[in-house]
Design a protein around this motif. Structure first.
Motif, mmCIF file in Angstrom:
data_model
loop_
_atom_site.group_PDB
_atom_site.id
_atom_site.type_symbol
_atom_site.label_atom_id
_atom_site.label_comp_id
_atom_site.label_asym_id
_atom_site.label_seq_id
_atom_site.Cartn_x
_atom_site.Cartn_y
_atom_site.Cartn_z
ATOM 1 N N THR A 137 1.235 5.483 -7.145
ATOM 2 C CA THR A 137 0.885 5.762 -5.755
ATOM 3 C C THR A 137 2.155 5.773 -4.925
ATOM 4 O OG1 THR A 137 -1.329 4.793 -5.908
ATOM 5 C CG2 THR A 137 -0.352 4.901 -3.720
ATOM 6 N N ILE A 138 2.305 6.782 -4.069
ATOM 7 C CA ILE A 138 3.421 6.857 -3.130
ATOM 8 C C ILE A 138 2.902 6.462 -1.757
ATOM 9 C CG2 ILE A 138 5.307 8.264 -2.235
ATOM 10 C CD1 ILE A 138 5.287 8.087 -5.276
ATOM 11 N N VAL A 139 3.503 5.445 -1.163
ATOM 12 C CA VAL A 139 3.089 4.947 0.151
ATOM 13 C C VAL A 139 4.174 5.255 1.166
ATOM 14 C CG1 VAL A 139 2.475 2.900 1.499
ATOM 15 C CG2 VAL A 139 1.701 3.110 -0.883
ATOM 16 N N ASP A 140 3.784 5.851 2.299
ATOM 17 C CA ASP A 140 4.704 6.068 3.404
ATOM 18 C C ASP A 140 4.913 4.731 4.115
ATOM 19 O OD1 ASP A 140 5.967 8.098 5.486
ATOM 20 O OD2 ASP A 140 4.786 6.630 6.618
ATOM 21 N N GLU A 157 -3.645 -4.109 -4.447
ATOM 22 C CA GLU A 157 -3.122 -3.866 -3.105
ATOM 23 C C GLU A 157 -1.682 -4.330 -2.997
ATOM 24 O OE1 GLU A 157 -5.965 -6.224 -1.021
ATOM 25 O OE2 GLU A 157 -4.926 -8.116 -1.450
ATOM 26 N N ASN A 204 -0.733 10.568 -5.173
ATOM 27 C CA ASN A 204 -1.005 9.865 -6.428
ATOM 28 C C ASN A 204 -0.634 10.809 -7.561
ATOM 29 O OD1 ASN A 204 -2.400 7.228 -5.730
ATOM 30 N ND2 ASN A 204 -3.683 8.670 -4.594
ATOM 31 N N ASN A 250 0.361 1.886 -11.053
ATOM 32 C CA ASN A 250 -0.983 1.340 -11.217
ATOM 33 C C ASN A 250 -1.357 1.375 -12.697
ATOM 34 O OD1 ASN A 250 -1.409 1.170 -8.290
ATOM 35 N ND2 ASN A 250 -1.510 3.397 -8.371
ATOM 36 N N ARG A 292 9.791 5.239 1.528
ATOM 37 C CA ARG A 292 8.640 5.320 0.626
ATOM 38 C C ARG A 292 8.631 4.145 -0.347
ATOM 39 N NH1 ARG A 292 8.252 11.728 -1.131
ATOM 40 N NH2 ARG A 292 7.250 12.475 0.783
ATOM 41 N N VAL A 298 -3.899 0.156 -2.982
ATOM 42 C CA VAL A 298 -3.241 1.151 -3.839
ATOM 43 C C VAL A 298 -4.185 1.439 -5.006
ATOM 44 C CG1 VAL A 298 -0.856 0.840 -3.121
ATOM 45 C CG2 VAL A 298 -1.816 -0.743 -4.796
ATOM 46 N N ARG A 324 0.387 4.508 4.730
ATOM 47 C CA ARG A 324 -0.693 5.293 4.134
ATOM 48 C C ARG A 324 -0.213 5.961 2.855
ATOM 49 N NH1 ARG A 324 -3.695 8.333 9.257
ATOM 50 N NH2 ARG A 324 -4.340 6.411 10.333
ATOM 51 N N THR A 325 -1.153 6.209 1.959
ATOM 52 C CA THR A 325 -0.832 6.894 0.712
ATOM 53 C C THR A 325 -0.545 8.364 0.974
ATOM 54 O OG1 THR A 325 -2.201 5.377 -0.590
ATOM 55 C CG2 THR A 325 -1.730 7.537 -1.553
#
Length: 333
Positions: free
Chosen positions: A261-264, A217, A273, A254, A249, A234, A269-270
């Motif tokens: 993983t791309i997180v906004d 995470e 991937n 991982n 972003r 994540v 939120r993801t």
């Protein structure tokens, strides 16, 4: 920490996050540390090819570039050394003996000179895995000038030059230590998830992201209040993190899922991937925010990811055991 043969080593939304990415890449270069063959691969990102290989000391891991892109510094945890590379000549110009196990590294070109705050000098902040400390190194004189206690097994490090704070992930303490960049004191120790490793600071200094390897995470921290504001799941073993220049972003490598993983950053939120090579490690992002580069440790390769399409544009062969842990893209050249 060890070589592969020794197993794993271990405001408003618009103002805060800015706008999206573009589709092109300037002529930028990635300097990739290859822990398994004692070298640094120089990658032309636009062309997607290695254009030079620099021989360095044993088992390079961490890397940090100067803001002007003229020099970079490489850590060698197994040898207790730091190498300085001139990016114009692409040669090693200095090797600094620090002792301990230098791992993560950050460059400060705005450190005030004692007794004359109008002048600045260059310093290096370096995590020392075995001594549970952060070293302050004067690269001009080639000496360690301070050793500040952190948590157990400090790894990733990030510097906020404007607020003059240093953020350190302590893998075996499950904390993020916050230090004063100018005097040997601590601001805080902030609880994170299990086994924090990588640290990334939003360019405007508002947030810090910490990748927690064992809990899979991100811990999201308000960099001014020094409080945890969110925890985001994540993938497995998030070993590398980078934030786009506009802060919109977060890219997370991982290691056990062999993907990113791309997180906004606004919704946390993801949004994607993307499959990359085996055991991705270091992550950095181009200056225009259009592409992310991922060092695939067990594939000896670099994935170049188009962040507008969320697809791998190409994969470049690098050296053995590439890590590139830190800031490895040279900009403004």
């Amino acid at each position: 920490m060890c070589r592969r043969s020794r197993l794993f080593r271990l405001a408003s939304a618009a103002l805060l996050f800015g706008v999206g990415t573009t589709a092109s890449v300037r002529a930028e270069y990635a300097y990739i540390t290859n822990q398994g063959d004692d070298s640094v691969s120089v990658v032309n990102i636009e062309k997607g090819e290695v254009i030079a290989t620099i021989a360095v000391a044993d088992a390079p891991v961490g890397v940090a570039t100067t803001p002007d892109g003229t020099h970079l510094y490489i850590t060698h945890p197994e040898a207790g050394l730091i190498s300085e590379i001139d990016t114009v000549t692409r040669t090693v110009v200095k090797t600094i003996d620090t002792g301990g196990q230098p791992f993560g590294i950050a460059v400060d070109d705005t450190a005030p000179v004692a007794g004359n705050n109008a002048q600045t000098r260059r310093l290096l902040f370096v995590t020392d895995w075995s001594r549970n400390a952060v070293m302050t190194v004067d690269p001009v004189r080639g000496v360690v000038i301070d050793l500040i206690h952190a948590g157990k097994s400090p790894a990733g490090i990030a510097l906020d030059r404007r607020a003059r704070r240093v953020f350190v992930a302590n893998r075996e303490s499950n904390t993020l230590t916050v230090l004063d960049a100018d005097v040997p004191r601590r601001y805080a120790d902030i609880p994170t998830g299990r086994a924090p490793f990588a640290v990334a600071l939003v360019p405007n200094g508002e947030r810090v992201y910490v990748g927690n390897v064992q809990s899979g995470e991100l811990t999201v921290i308000d960099a001014k209040a020094l409080d945890v504001v969110a925890t985001v799941k994540v993938g497995r073993f998030p070993y590398g993190i980078a934030v786009t220049p506009d802060g919109a972003r977060v890219v997370v490598a991982n290691q056990q899922d062999h993907n990113i993983t791309i997180v906004d950053a606004l919704s946390l939120r993801t949004v994607g991937n993307i499959r990359v090579g085996r055991h991705p490690d270091g992550v950095d992002i181009t200056g225009d925010g259009s592409h992310a580069l991922i060092a695939n440790w067990f594939d000896d390769s670099i994935s170049i990811i188009d962040l507008s399409t969320l697809k791998e544009r190409t994969r470049v062969k690098a050296g053995k055991g590439c890590r590139a842990f830190g800031s490895f893209i040279v900009r403004n050249r």
